[in-house]
Motif scaffolding. Structure first.
Motif, PDB file in Angstrom:
ATOM      1  N   GLU A   1       0.281  12.878  -6.951  1.00 29.23           N
ATOM      2  CA  GLU A   1      -0.336  12.998  -6.347  1.00 29.23           C
ATOM      3  C   GLU A   1      -0.166  11.940  -4.684  1.00 29.23           C
ATOM      4  O   GLU A   1      -0.701  10.987  -4.495  1.00 29.23           O
ATOM      5  N   ARG A   2       0.495  10.779  -5.354  1.00 26.50           N
ATOM      6  CA  ARG A   2       1.150   9.451  -5.125  1.00 26.50           C
ATOM      7  C   ARG A   2       2.203   9.800  -4.109  1.00 26.50           C
ATOM      8  O   ARG A   2       2.174   8.898  -3.019  1.00 26.50           O
ATOM      9  N   LEU A   3       2.420  10.903  -3.983  1.00 25.03           N
ATOM     10  CA  LEU A   3       3.424  11.149  -2.656  1.00 25.03           C
ATOM     11  C   LEU A   3       2.974  12.084  -1.992  1.00 25.03           C
ATOM     12  O   LEU A   3       2.393  13.321  -1.518  1.00 25.03           O
TER      13      LEU A   3
ATOM     14  N   ASP B   1       0.550  -1.254  -0.023  1.00 28.04           N
ATOM     15  CA  ASP B   1       0.080   0.296   0.340  1.00 28.04           C
ATOM     16  C   ASP B   1       0.740   1.371   0.389  1.00 28.04           C
ATOM     17  O   ASP B   1       0.479   2.440  -0.950  1.00 28.04           O
ATOM     18  N   PHE B   2       1.993   1.375   1.106  1.00 23.98           N
ATOM     19  CA  PHE B   2       2.462   2.122   0.774  1.00 23.98           C
ATOM     20  C   PHE B   2       3.909   2.092   0.322  1.00 23.98           C
ATOM     21  O   PHE B   2       4.872   1.207   1.253  1.00 23.98           O
TER      22      PHE B   2
ATOM     23  N   PRO C   1       1.796   1.296  -9.613  1.00 20.79           N
ATOM     24  CA  PRO C   1       1.108   2.051 -10.070  1.00 20.79           C
ATOM     25  C   PRO C   1       0.070   2.326  -8.709  1.00 20.79           C
ATOM     26  O   PRO C   1       0.033   3.332  -8.103  1.00 20.79           O
ATOM     27  N   GLN C   2      -0.294   1.095  -7.937  1.00 21.52           N
ATOM     28  CA  GLN C   2      -0.739   1.977  -6.389  1.00 21.52           C
ATOM     29  C   GLN C   2      -0.292   1.848  -4.999  1.00 21.52           C
ATOM     30  O   GLN C   2      -1.452   2.249  -4.640  1.00 21.52           O
TER      31      GLN C   2
ATOM     32  N   TYR D   1      11.509   5.205  -7.048  1.00 23.80           N
ATOM     33  CA  TYR D   1      10.990   5.029  -8.529  1.00 23.80           C
ATOM     34  C   TYR D   1      10.751   3.514  -9.377  1.00 23.80           C
ATOM     35  O   TYR D   1       9.398   3.983 -10.149  1.00 23.80           O
ATOM     36  N   ASP D   2      11.687   3.010  -8.901  1.00 22.89           N
ATOM     37  CA  ASP D   2      11.913   1.572  -9.994  1.00 22.89           C
ATOM     38  C   ASP D   2      10.459   1.006  -9.510  1.00 22.89           C
ATOM     39  O   ASP D   2       9.799   0.460 -10.379  1.00 22.89           O
ATOM     40  N   TYR D   3      10.244   1.045  -8.336  1.00 21.97           N
ATOM     41  CA  TYR D   3       8.957  -0.248  -7.306  1.00 21.97           C
ATOM     42  C   TYR D   3       7.887   1.070  -7.535  1.00 21.97           C
ATOM     43  O   TYR D   3       6.702  -0.155  -8.101  1.00 21.97           O
ATOM     44  N   LEU D   4       7.505   2.614  -7.499  1.00 20.16           N
ATOM     45  CA  LEU D   4       6.683   2.817  -8.297  1.00 20.16           C
ATOM     46  C   LEU D   4       6.269   2.781  -9.437  1.00 20.16           C
ATOM     47  O   LEU D   4       4.728   3.049  -9.590  1.00 20.16           O
ATOM     48  N   MET D   5       6.905   2.951 -10.011  1.00 12.46           N
ATOM     49  CA  MET D   5       6.416   2.578 -11.752  1.00 12.46           C
ATOM     50  C   MET D   5       5.841   1.334 -11.543  1.00 12.46           C
ATOM     51  O   MET D   5       5.194   0.968 -12.920  1.00 12.46           O
TER      52      MET D   5
END
Length: 239
Positions: free
Chosen positions: A156-158, A89-90, A122-123, A115-119
């Motif tokens: 909005e994801r940050l 989730d986070f 996407p949730q 960055y790699d993980y967030l790409m």
């Protein structure tokens, strides 16, 4: 054994030169100076024989080596095995020094892993955790936000946590933010590999079970980071 101490003398001198030239690993110069002085003294055969003739000194030295190797093995292993797992989730990205308003190399490595993980996930949202140091013109969290937004991560994801000044506060304040958004969240911590074990220990003391996402470190500072982390982990264990 005398050759070991002679080698340690040279190695300590090399580390001090690296720190003076490149910076980083704050506070380690006095430590390496102390190690170098002791190693230099024990490099002399007469002093070595006089000291290691005492059984108690031999015992303390052997125990010290075993403890050091054991703790460092856990530090290294925790960092090596800290690969991204299932989508969470986070993620909490732990702050590090900002030079002006630009993330230091250490922090950039953490941000690249985030960055790699967030790409790939996407949730997942990221809590960017770090306050403003006395020599920084912005908070570490804000510098991290700018870096990730410029690379294409949606703003909005940050989520910014801008009050913390230590790893303990990073986690405490970040967990408080996460709990307000979603209880019982699945959380991973993004930090450099040498720092993963201690971060997870601190989280565990808070009653949190988290995974680690390990980022690489600047290669010439690796001995300093891991040596410093030994003392930090021992402090965490003792206290």
């Amino acid at each position: 054994m005398i050759y070991f101490f002679r080698g340690l003398t040279v190695f300590s001198l090399l580390q001090m030169i690296i720190l003076f030239v490149f910076g980083g690993a704050a506070g380690m110069v006095p430590v390496w100076l102390g190690v170098g002085i002791v190693a230099t003294l024990l490099s002399f055969k007469r002093i070595f024989n006089k000291c290691f003739r005492i059984k108690l000194i031999k015992a303390f030295f052997a125990i010290g080596i075993l403890v050091f190797v054991g703790v460092e093995s856990f530090i290294v292993w925790s960092g090596v095995k800290s690969v991204p797992g299932e989508a969470c989730d986070f993620i909490i990205v732990l702050g590090a020094q900002v030079r002006g308003d630009t993330p230091s190399v250490t922090l950039q490595y953490r941000l690249e892993s985030a960055y790699d993980y967030l790409m790939v996930n996407p949730q997942t949202k990221a809590v960017l955790s770090g306050g403003q140091g006395p020599d920084e013109i912005t908070t570490e969290a804000e510098a991290m936000r700018r870096y990730l937004v410029e690379k294409g991560i949606e703003e909005e994801r940050l989520i910014l946590e801008e009050q913390s000044t230590s790893t303990y506060e990073n986690l405490k304040y970040s967990f408080a933010i996460i709990d307000e958004i979603k209880a019982n969240s699945n959380v991973s911590i993004v930090t450099n590999r040498f720092h993963v074990l201690r971060a997870r220990m601190i989280a565990s003391d808070m009653g949190r079970k988290v995974d680690g996402i390990g980022a690489k470190s600047y290669f010439y500072l690796i001995p300093n980071y891991y040596f410093r982390e030994f003392f930090a982990v021992m402090k965490e264990i003792i206290t």
